[in-house]
Motif scaffolding. Structure first.
Motif: not given
Length: 322
Positions: A7-8, A11, A15, A268, A281-282, A285-286, A288
């Motif tokens: 997941v990190a 993310t 970014r 994903r 959650q995903l 994160a997107e 953010a």
């Protein structure tokens, strides 16, 4: 790779995509001059580098360098300011997008195709001479792998047992020349044996596979076993540079590959299939990452341009005095 780590990395890929999209905004407005090369579609390769290199390891990248810089830990805000030619940039706005440089993180770029490897070779030699266990990574593309500097650098690294890691981003196109028409071997990784180097080819759309192989390549070089060659296959979604008409690729091919080979939805989907994260959650994160880069871009656009009176600063050669 465990769920949180995947997941990190996903993310970070988001970014990276948002960063490149922020760069694209500066082209039609002429806030960015000259050619701009983005790595959209190649995020899984760069995200696979995250966490393996140390600050004292060197990374020398190409004209398509933004994602590698982010992976090495170069802060997004001053890098975006440099790309937008602002005085707050990494190099004060003097270098622009093709000449990013971060001394603290030992990150640099060169716009000359194939020229990254001799520079990285110098870093590797310096580490050996100084008795450090640092490694040097030289990034090149499939086109750069067909230059003399590729052969000479790997030959020397093999002969002198230098800690050089060559990362080849094989996105299938050397500007307008397809890989299948420019290279005599089926892969580029198989060339490693000619230099006594570790070699592997990996799916560059699979961030887990890239991370595992890159960590192994770096460990090989850091342990004093000589050079390593990692070829990561991917696909360049946009033209060689912004403004490239890109007529050498069939429109149908580009559309199909963007649908099939985009590493973001592929990663994903993998996360959701494994139950490593939820849609909510995903999405969060997107959002953010989108907000982070949007905030940085707004701040950069408010930054000052370099003072025109300093245009001749940092010029090392001057003509004769009048």
């Amino acid at each position: 790779m465990d769920g949180p780590t995947l997941v990190a990395r996903y993310t970070e890929m988001v970014r990276m995509r948002r960063f490149e999209e922020a760069c694209l905004e500066g082209v039609p407005t002429r806030e960015i001059h000259g050619e701009l090369h983005t790595g959209i579609g190649q995020e899984a390769v760069a995200a696979g580098l995250v966490g393996t290199l140390r600050d004292d390891d060197a990374l020398v990248s190409t004209h398509r360098s933004h994602l590698h810089a982010l992976a090495k830990g170069v802060p997004a805000r001053p890098m975006l300011a440099e790309i937008y030619e602002r005085a707050t940039g990494l190099c004060g706005g003097y270098g622009g997008h093709m000449h990013l440089f971060d001394l603290e993180r030992r990150f640099s770029t060169t716009g000359i195709v194939g020229a990254t490897l001799p520079v990285a070779l110098g870093h590797a030699w310096a580490a050996q001479l100084e008795g450090r266990d640092s490694v040097a990574v030289g990034v090149t593309g499939d086109g750069g792998a067909n230059t003399g500097g590729f052969h000479e650098s790997l030959n020397m690294a093999g002969a002198w047992n230098l800690p050089l890691v060559v990362l080849i981003e094989n996105n299938e196109w050397a500007i307008s020349v397809p890989f299948t028409e420019s290279t005599s071997t089926a892969t580029l990784a198989e060339r490693a044996a000619a230099y006594g180097a570790w070699g592997r080819r990996v799916d560059g759309l699979d961030v887990e596979a890239v991370a595992e192989a890159f960590a192994e390549a770096v460990a090989h070089a850091r342990a004093g076993n000589g050079p390593a060659v990692l070829e990561a296959t991917c696909y360049r979604f946009r033209g060689h540079f912004e403004g490239d008409l890109d007529l050498y690729r069939p429109a149908g091919e580009k559309d199909r590959r963007r649908q099939e080979d985009d590493p973001l939805p592929l990663t994903r989907a993998r996360i959701l299939e494994r139950g490593a994260g939820t849609e909510a959650q995903l999405d969060a994160a997107e959002a953010a990452m989108t907000a982070e880069i949007a905030t940085a871009l707004a701040a950069v656009r408010a930054d000052p341009l370099p003072d025109p009176a300093t245009a001749r600063d940092h010029v090392f050669a001057k003509g004769p005095s009048a």
